[in-house]
Design a protein around this motif. Structure first.
Motif, short mmCIF file in Angstrom:
data_model
loop_
_atom_site.label_atom_id
_atom_site.label_comp_id
_atom_site.label_asym_id
_atom_site.label_seq_id
_atom_site.Cartn_x
_atom_site.Cartn_y
_atom_site.Cartn_z
N VAL A 1 1.93 -4.12 -4.11
CA VAL A 1 1.79 -2.87 -3.37
C VAL A 1 1.30 -1.78 -4.33
O VAL A 1 1.80 -1.66 -5.45
CB VAL A 1 3.14 -2.46 -2.76
N MET B 1 1.60 4.09 -2.74
CA MET B 1 2.15 3.94 -1.39
C MET B 1 3.66 3.96 -1.40
O MET B 1 4.27 4.11 -0.36
CB MET B 1 1.67 2.64 -0.77
N THR B 2 4.25 3.74 -2.54
CA THR B 2 5.71 3.65 -2.58
C THR B 2 6.25 4.89 -3.26
O THR B 2 5.77 5.31 -4.30
CB THR B 2 6.17 2.42 -3.35
N ARG C 1 3.69 3.03 4.35
CA ARG C 1 4.88 2.57 3.63
C ARG C 1 5.72 1.65 4.49
O ARG C 1 6.23 0.62 4.06
CB ARG C 1 5.70 3.78 3.18
N LYS C 2 5.87 2.03 5.75
CA LYS C 2 6.67 1.20 6.67
C LYS C 2 6.02 -0.16 6.84
O LYS C 2 6.69 -1.20 6.84
CB LYS C 2 6.75 1.89 8.05
N THR D 1 4.01 -1.74 4.74
CA THR D 1 4.16 -2.57 3.53
C THR D 1 5.58 -3.09 3.39
O THR D 1 5.81 -4.22 2.99
CB THR D 1 3.78 -1.79 2.26
N ARG D 2 6.53 -2.24 3.77
CA ARG D 2 7.92 -2.67 3.68
C ARG D 2 8.18 -3.85 4.62
O ARG D 2 8.87 -4.81 4.29
CB ARG D 2 8.84 -1.50 4.04
N LEU E 1 1.10 8.36 5.19
CA LEU E 1 1.72 7.63 4.07
C LEU E 1 3.00 6.94 4.53
O LEU E 1 3.29 5.80 4.12
CB LEU E 1 2.05 8.61 2.94
N GLU E 2 3.73 7.60 5.37
CA GLU E 2 4.97 7.02 5.89
C GLU E 2 4.67 5.76 6.70
O GLU E 2 5.37 4.74 6.59
CB GLU E 2 5.68 8.08 6.77
N LYS F 1 14.41 5.76 0.12
CA LYS F 1 14.65 7.00 0.85
C LYS F 1 16.06 7.46 0.58
O LYS F 1 17.00 6.66 0.55
CB LYS F 1 14.50 6.74 2.35
#
Lengths: 204, 242
Positions: free
Chosen positions: A194, A198-199, A47-48, A50-51, A43-44, A203
């Motif tokens: 998104v 996923m989000t 997420r990275k 998509t970011r 997931l991380e 953080k």
């Protein structure tokens, strides 16, 4: 066909008792063993990714597309491929025509040089006149001189059009069409949605 | 406002609007309101010949466009089919539903003939040259006025003058600095006239002449309108066309 030929060999070479066998034909590579992945890590990673993509889209929307440098532009391939077939077959100019052209080019060059020289002189004289006026103003009133030395911000929005080849036609000759103007220019807007799963927010 | 009003302002020197003096000189501002050429000027004989030559050279050095390629291909195909038909090999269909390049060219030529341009000869020849707005008053040629105590700067005095002339909306002052200086004596008092450049941006140049007090004058007619030779020389320099 290969399998049939191999089978033929084995049948007639009496290798059947030696436990030779043929496996199923494998058209592709065997699948790799699935690794166990930590879902949090996965997931991380998503997420990275998509970011990173969101950031890139935001940057592109703000700055627009970068244009290719002129040196790197090679032109359209379609035209480059058909360059030979697009040659214009015209008769070569005669000797007289070539000489006349050369003389006209010389005369034109001389004319433009004289024009340039006149304009440069005009500009220099105008600049000298402006300098003289400012010097005189400074001598008479330094405060007015300071104000006159400031740049004029209103010049930035100035735009002029013309001259035209002919005057505009009168209304009885040409009547402009009335109506609303609808701008149908196609615009493309890239949106990236998104998946909320996923989000996980920012953080900490 | 009429040029007479501006002239009266200039001549007044009354207590109500005392002109600003520095070192014994009366400060004043003058406006050089320019109108750009409305029509393109006629080409000279040399320019016409050079233009024709460059057009011809551009054409000779160019390549065939997609449309010309299509026209060439269709012409060759038509020749081949006609020669084949003459030999009795192929029957040429008379009624063709395909629009060829030649058909399109004929259609465009017909459309072009339907368009009639306005005549350039009927237009005033002075429209082909830039002009300067001068007063019809004999005593005053350029619009000018004295700088008074209420004016924060020379630019403010110019804005006030434009407002008085009623041309604030259709004229744009170019820069805060004066572009020229003209010194002379008025009733034995030395005067420093700072010339500022303004450009006419209104839609109709005739509106400035509507009051009858101002007139657009081109460079050739300046000597008849400006009696002062020194001022005439400056105006010719500052209003020169590029």
């Amino acid at each position: 066909m290969l399998t049939a030929s191999i089978r033929h060999i084995f049948n007639y070479a009496s290798f059947g008792s030696r436990n030779f066998h043929l496996s199923v034909v494998l058209p592709a590579e065997p699948l790799k063993k699935k690794k166990r992945v930590d879902p949090q890590v996965e997931l991380e990673r998503i997420r990275k990714k998509t970011r990173r993509i969101e950031k890139e889209i935001k940057r592109l929307e703000q700055r627009g597309r970068y244009l290719k440098p002129l040196d790197e532009i090679e032109g359209e391939r379609h035209f480059i491929k058909t360059l030979d077939s697009r040659e214009r077959k015209l008769p070569a100019p005669s000797q007289t025509e070539v000489e006349q052209r050369a003389l006209l080019m010389k005369e034109w060059t001389r004319f433009k040089w004289r024009q340039l020289d006149t304009e440069c002189q005009l500009l220099a004289n105008q600049r000298r006149e402006l300098y003289r006026a400012m010097q005189h103003l400074r001598m008479l009133d330094p405060s007015l001189f300071e104000l006159a030395s400031q740049p004029d911000e209103s010049l930035l929005g100035l735009s002029l059009s013309g001259p035209l080849y002919t005057l505009p036609q009168s209304a009885d000759v040409f009547d402009a069409v009335d109506g609303d103007y609808r701008d149908v220019t196609p615009t493309y807007r890239y949106t990236f949605e998104v998946d909320k799963k996923m989000t996980f927010g920012k953080k900490k | 406002a009429t040029s007479a009003a501006v002239a009266a302002l200039w001549r007044s020197g009354s207590a109500a609007t005392p002109g600003l003096t520095r070192s014994g000189r009366l400060l004043s501002v003058g406006l050089l309101i320019q109108r750009k050429a409305v029509l393109t000027p006629d080409l000279t004989e040399l320019e016409t010949r050079a233009s024709d030559l460059f057009t011809r050279l551009d054409f000779e050095r160019s390549r065939l466009s997609d449309f010309e390629l299509r026209d060439r291909a269709e012409s060759e195909a038509a020749k081949r089919s006609l020669s084949a038909a003459a030999e009795g090999k192929v029957q040429v269909a008379r009624d063709g539903a395909v629009i060829t390049a030649k058909d399109l060219m004929q259609r465009w030529a017909a459309e072009q003939q339907a368009v009639t341009l306005a005549s350039r000869e009927a237009a005033d020849p002075s429209l082909k040259r830039p002009a300067v707005l001068l007063s019809t008053d004999a005593d005053l040629c350029l619009p000018c006025c004295p700088v008074v105590d209420g004016d924060a700067s020379l630019r403010a005095a110019c804005d006030r003058l434009l407002e008085l002339m009623g041309l604030t909306a259709s004229c744009r002052l170019l820069g805060n600095a004066p572009v020229g200086l003209h010194t002379y004596k008025y009733k034995k008092s030395p005067v420093s006239l700072f010339l500022h450049r303004a450009i006419f941006t209104g839609a109709d140049w005739r509106s400035a002449e509507a009051s009858g007090s101002w007139k657009w004058v081109d460079a050739d007619s300046l000597p008849g309108r400006v009696p002062d030779r020194r001022l005439l020389k400056k105006l010719r320099l500052l209003a020169a066309e590029f």
